[in-house]
Design an enzyme around this catalytic site. Structure first.
Site, PDB file in Angstrom:
ATOM      1  CD1 TRP A   1      -2.671   5.298   1.143  1.00  0.00           C
ATOM      2  CD2 TRP A   1      -3.343   3.716   2.565  1.00  0.00           C
ATOM      3  NE1 TRP A   1      -3.894   4.830   0.713  1.00  0.00           N
ATOM      4  CE2 TRP A   1      -4.326   3.862   1.564  1.00  0.00           C
ATOM      5  CE3 TRP A   1      -3.558   2.776   3.578  1.00  0.00           C
ATOM      6  CZ2 TRP A   1      -5.503   3.099   1.535  1.00  0.00           C
ATOM      7  CZ3 TRP A   1      -4.726   2.019   3.556  1.00  0.00           C
ATOM      8  CH2 TRP A   1      -5.682   2.185   2.545  1.00  0.00           C
TER       9      TRP A   1
ATOM     10  CE  LYS B   1      -4.559   0.675  -4.262  1.00  0.00           C
ATOM     11  NZ  LYS B   1      -3.946   0.919  -2.983  1.00  0.00           N
TER      12      LYS B   1
ATOM     13  CG  ASP C   1       2.359   0.664   1.501  1.00  0.00           C
ATOM     14  OD1 ASP C   1       2.236   0.109   0.391  1.00  0.00           O
ATOM     15  OD2 ASP C   1       1.381   1.066   2.172  1.00  0.00           O
TER      16      ASP C   1
HETATM   17  C1  LIG Z   1      -4.295   0.779  -1.560  1.00  0.00           C
HETATM   18  C2  LIG Z   1      -3.228   0.992  -0.557  1.00  0.00           C
HETATM   19  C3  LIG Z   1      -3.188   0.283   0.653  1.00  0.00           C
HETATM   20  C4  LIG Z   1      -4.293  -0.673   1.061  1.00  0.00           C
HETATM   21  O1  LIG Z   1      -4.207  -1.883   0.446  1.00  0.00           O
HETATM   22  P1  LIG Z   1      -5.179  -3.090   0.839  1.00  0.00           P
HETATM   23  O2  LIG Z   1      -5.024  -4.009  -0.294  1.00  0.00           O
HETATM   24  O3  LIG Z   1      -6.567  -2.559   1.012  1.00  0.00           O
HETATM   25  O4  LIG Z   1      -4.677  -3.694   2.100  1.00  0.00           O
HETATM   26  C5  LIG Z   1      -2.129   0.499   1.511  1.00  0.00           C
HETATM   27  N1  LIG Z   1      -1.146   1.348   1.196  1.00  0.00           N
HETATM   28  C6  LIG Z   1      -1.151   2.060   0.049  1.00  0.00           C
HETATM   29  C7  LIG Z   1      -0.041   2.994  -0.254  1.00  0.00           C
HETATM   30  C8  LIG Z   1      -2.194   1.898  -0.858  1.00  0.00           C
HETATM   31  O5  LIG Z   1      -2.209   2.599  -2.007  1.00  0.00           O
END
Ligand SMILES: *Cc1c(COP(=O)(O)O)cnc(C)c1O
Length: 357
Positions: free
Chosen positions: A102, A193, A169
Site C-alpha cells: 500500500w 475496514k 494512511d
Molecule cells: C484497503 C486499503 C486501501 C485502498 O482503499 P480504497 O478504498 O480501495 O481506495 C489503501 N490503503 C490501505 C492501507 C488499505 O488497507
C-alpha cells in the site's frame, strides 16, 4: 439466518448490532418517514446524523480543536493523489516510507505531483527502524502506511518527524487502538475496514496544512474548500456516514478505543501464539511489527491451500485466501471480528494440522 465469520480484508465484517439497528431504521429513521438514503444532505435530519458522526470521531480519537475532520469520497487510493495535490505545494518535495504494497502504491501515485524521496524501504516483513530513514528536512510531509493490510506489518510506534508533518494512511487500523492525533499532520482512511461501508473516506487534517493546494486540485478534493463547507462542497456519501456513525456509537458503548485495543490484542494473541507453536502453519513477520488487524499465514505445503479454504468455508469461515501477491492465507480480524471467530479459526487450524501435518 446464519452469519459467517467473515475474515475479509475489506469491505469487512461489521458489528451485528449495527446492522440490526440499520435494518430497524431502514424505512423510517426516527419518525422522519424516510430512509437515511432518501434524505437531503442539507436537511436537518441528515445534518444531525453528520454532526454526531463527526463529534464521535473527535471524541473517540481525541482529535484536537485545531484539526478538521472531513468526510470525503475517493477512498485511500484517491487520497494517494489528493494528499500530494493538497500538501506538496509548500516545497514541492515529500518523503515516503515504503513498508509494503500500500505504501508503495501511495509513493507511485505521488510522483505525478512533485519530487518524491523514498526515505526508507522495508523488506515487507518488518518496519525499517527510524534511525535508518533518510529524511529530507525540506520535505512538505513524510508519508507512512500505519498498517500494511496485505503484508501484515504494522507500526507500533509513532515516527518523530520534527517540524515536517507526518501523514498516515490508517485505512486498516484506524480506531483499533488509541493514538495521539497531535503527532500527525494528516490521517486518512477508507471506512470499509474498521468503520463502515465503502464509499466514505475520513480525513483528519491540521488546520495550518490547508490552503496550499496545487492549482490543478479538483474543488471536491480540496481540503480547505471541504473544510469551509463542512464536508458538503459536494454531496457526501450520506448512507455510509450514517452507518459509520452507528459503528462509532457501538465503539463508544463498548468502552472506546482502549477497549478495542485490549480486545484486538487478545484476539491477535490467540492466532499468533498458535502460529508460533505450529509446525505446519507459519507467519513471516518480525514479532514486534506484526499487525493486530491482518494476519497472513502459510501452510507448509501450498498444494493444500484449496483443501484448507474449502474446509473453512464448510465451517462458516470465509475470505481467508491471501492476497495474490503474497499467496497463502490471510485472516483479517478487525474491531468487529469477535474473539469467537478467531478461536473457531484456530480450532480448525489445529484439526487441519493434526490431519495433514
Ligand atoms: C484497503 C486499503 C486501501 C485502498 O482503499 P480504497 O478504498 O480501495 O481506495 C489503501 N490503503 C490501505 C492501507 C488499505 O488497507
Amino acid at each position: 439466518m446464519t452469519r459467517v465469520f467473515n475474515f475479509s480484508p475489506g469491505p469487512a465484517t461489521l458489528p451485528e448490532s449495527v446492522l440490526r439497528k440499520a435494518a430497524e431504521e431502514m424505512l423510517d429513521w426516527h419518525g422522519s418517514g424516510m430512509s437515511v438514503m432518501e434524505m437531503s444532505h442539507r436537511g436537518k435530519e441528515f445534518i444531525s446524523i453528520h454532526a454526531e458522526a463527526e463529534s464521535l470521531v473527535r471524541e473517540l480519537m481525541g482529535v484536537p480543536a485545531n484539526y478538521k475532520v472531513l468526510f470525503m469520497q475517493g477512498g485511500a487510493i484517491g487520497e494517494n493523489a489528493i494528499v500530494p495535490m493538497n500538501l506538496i505545494g509548500k516545497t514541492g518535495k515529500a518523503d515516503y516510507i515504503v513498508t509494503g504494497d500500500w505504501s508503495k502504491k501511495s509513493l507511485k501515485e505521488a510522483k505525478t505531483y512533485g519530487t518524491i524521496n523514498t526515505a526508507a524501504t522495508g523488506p515487507n516483513t518488518s518496519i525499517p527502524k527510524q534511525s535508518d530513514w533518510k529524511l529530507d528536512p525540506e520535505a512538505s510531509y513524510v508519508h507512512i502506511c500505519s498498517n500494511e493490510t496485505i503484508g501484515g506489518v504494522e507500526f507500533h510506534w509513532t515516527p518523530e518527524t520534527g517540524n515536517v508533518p507526518l501523514v498516515a494512511d490508517m485505512s486498516s487500523n484506524i480506531m483499533s487502538r488509541p493514538i495521539d492525533v497531535s503527532k500527525y499532520g494528516l490521517i486518512y482512511a477508507g471506512a470499509q475496514k474498521n468503520m463502515g461501508p465503502s464509499g466514505l473516506t475520513i480525513v483528519i487534517v491540521r488546520d495550518d496544512l490547508m490552503g496550499h493546494a496545487l492549482p490543478i486540485t479538483p474543488s471536491a478534493f480540496n481540503y480547505q474548500l471541504q473544510a469551509e463547507n463542512d464536508s458538503m462542497f459536494n454531496t457526501p456519501p450520506t448512507y455510509a456516514i450514517y452507518i459509520a456513525g452507528l459503528v462509532f456509537n457501538h465503539i463508544k458503548a463498548t468502552g472506546g478505543l482502549a477497549a478495542m485495543e485490549a480486545h484486538n490484542k487478545a484476539k491477535a494473541a490467540v492466532l499468533y501464539d498458535y502460529l508460533d507453536e505450529s509446525k505446519f502453519f507459519s507467519n513471516p513477520v518480525a514479532k514486534e511489527d506484526r499487525s493486530l488487524m491482518n494476519v497472513p499465514f502459510k501452510l507448509k505445503d501450498d498444494a493444500l491451500d484449496d483443501t484448507f479454504l474449502k474446509g473453512a468455508q464448510a465451517k462458516g469461515m470465509i475470505q481467508l485466501k491471501g492476497h495474490r501477491s503474497v499467496g497463502g492465507m490471510r485472516a483479517s480480524i478487525y474491531n468487529a471480528m469477535p474473539i469467537e471467530g478467531v478461536k473457531a479459526l484456530v480450532a480448525y487450524m489445529k484439526e487441519f494440522e493434526a490431519q495433514h501435518g
